[in-house]
Design an enzyme around this catalytic site. Structure first.
Site, short mmCIF file in Angstrom:
data_model
loop_
_atom_site.label_atom_id
_atom_site.label_comp_id
_atom_site.label_asym_id
_atom_site.label_seq_id
_atom_site.Cartn_x
_atom_site.Cartn_y
_atom_site.Cartn_z
N LYS A 1 2.80 44.71 12.81
CA LYS A 1 4.23 44.58 12.64
C LYS A 1 4.96 45.81 13.16
CE LYS A 1 4.73 41.47 8.67
NZ LYS A 1 5.23 41.36 7.28
N HIS B 1 0.61 49.18 6.52
CA HIS B 1 1.84 49.10 5.71
C HIS B 1 2.76 50.25 6.07
CE1 HIS B 1 -0.04 46.52 2.28
NE2 HIS B 1 0.60 45.77 3.14
N ARG C 1 -6.80 39.81 2.89
CA ARG C 1 -6.10 41.10 2.99
C ARG C 1 -5.95 41.71 1.59
NH1 ARG C 1 -2.89 43.91 6.52
NH2 ARG C 1 -0.89 44.74 5.84
N TYR D 1 -0.98 46.10 -4.44
CA TYR D 1 -2.23 45.35 -4.42
C TYR D 1 -3.28 45.96 -5.36
CZ TYR D 1 -0.57 43.07 -0.14
OH TYR D 1 0.14 42.35 0.78
#
Length: 323
Positions: A193, A294, A271, A303
């Protein structure tokens, strides 16, 4: 009805010219096909709410006519529909960005643009969705791949191994190229991303599956995990092997889990499991954040399964009196 209360979009609204359509300008500015697909869906849903009809897209709509009373109302409509805060905020982000494109294209003045964008995000706290991958389910799915002696069996086994041992997003796995795989280092260069480049690393067992697939695949340029037709032949686009799509990654995962009689999991569950297992093993949060790409350590921390486990262990110190 949303259309009666907002009443800006619809078949009678003046259409924007393709060359100056903020819808196209915004989507063209996004860095990946997956991002374009996601945000196109958001814009089309917003357009449907604004028009009060389902068979409509955001293309050609008069986004520049939206004012604060419209954007605040569309936020209220989404809340009334019971959408989650995260889901609403994603749509609000898309709305702000397309209004910015309308301003950049000279279709809105600065005052109208800033007022229309002055809508508060929805604040909420939700427990993380999804679940951790059961190792027995993964083993059964890999065995299902091994029982398939076609090229798809070797490819799918390698895909599952890469998902499990890298925590890469499904779109990132789909976009992996043969030329970016370093067998000696057991690493794969990917672009995630925000057009951010990073290396992910596979376990020795996963590398063995990838190497077996690469032997079948050959050394042609193109997708590391390429599409395979019904005859078992690798699909090509010119002199390159064609890549799988992100949806194809999800589909093959479901197929192998069904064949194994295992539970239903998504690529994002892999993930989630990868991040949780690293944190459980004591890997530094910053390293884990870097491996999964991230932008913020706060995202990675969500997470973390350890707080929930500590809470359960605390409750286990209690005992229910016998009746």
């Amino acid at each position: 009805m949303a259309s009666q209360e907002i009443a800006v979009f619809g078949s009678d609204a003046p259409a924007a010219k393709a060359a100056t359509d903020p819808y196209s300008a915004y989507l063209d500015s996004l860095g990946s096909a997956e991002s374009r697909r996601t945000m196109r869906g958001c814009l089309d849903r917003l357009a449907a709410l604004l028009a009060g009809q389902d068979d409509i897209t955001g293309a050609g709509q008069p986004w520049h006519l939206l004012r604060y009373e419209h954007t605040s109302r569309i936020r209220a409509v989404m809340l009334d529909k019971g959408w989650s805060g995260a889901y609403i905020n994603k749509h609000l982000a898309a709305l702000r960005r397309i209004l910015k494109e309308a301003w950049r294209l000279g279709q809105m003045d600065a005052a109208d643009y800033h007022r229309a964008c002055d809508i508060q995000p929805v604040r909420e706290h939700r427990l993380p969705k999804g679940k951790a991958i059961d190792k027995e389910a993964l083993a059964a799915a890999l065995q299902a791949c091994d029982r398939d002696d076609s090229p798809a069996g070797a490819r799918d086994g390698a895909v599952l191994a890469v998902l499990y041992s890298t925590g890469a997003r499904r779109a990132e796995v789909a976009a992996m190229r043969w030329e970016d795989y370093d067998a000696a280092e057991r690493s794969i260069r990917i672009i995630g991303k925000g057009n951010k480049e990073r290396h992910v690393y596979v376990t020795e067992g996963a590398a063995g599956r990838v190497d077996r697939w690469v032997t079948l695949r050959g050394e042609s340029a193109g997708g590391l995990f390429c599409a395979i037709n019904k005859a078992g032949r690798l699909r090509r686009e010119g002199n390159r092997l064609s890549r799988l799509s992100g949806q194809a990654i999800a589909d093959l995962l479901i197929k192998r889990l069904v064949e194994a009689g295992a539970g239903r999991y998504t690529p994002h569950d892999f993930r989630r499991t990868f991040i949780g297992d690293l944190l459980d093993a004591g890997v530094d949060l910053a390293i884990t954040q870097s491996l999964v790409g991230h932008a913020s350590p706060a995202t990675t921390a969500r997470y973390d399964r350890r707080p929930a486990r500590r809470s359960r262990e605390a409750v286990d110190r209690l005992s229910l009196p016998e009746g």
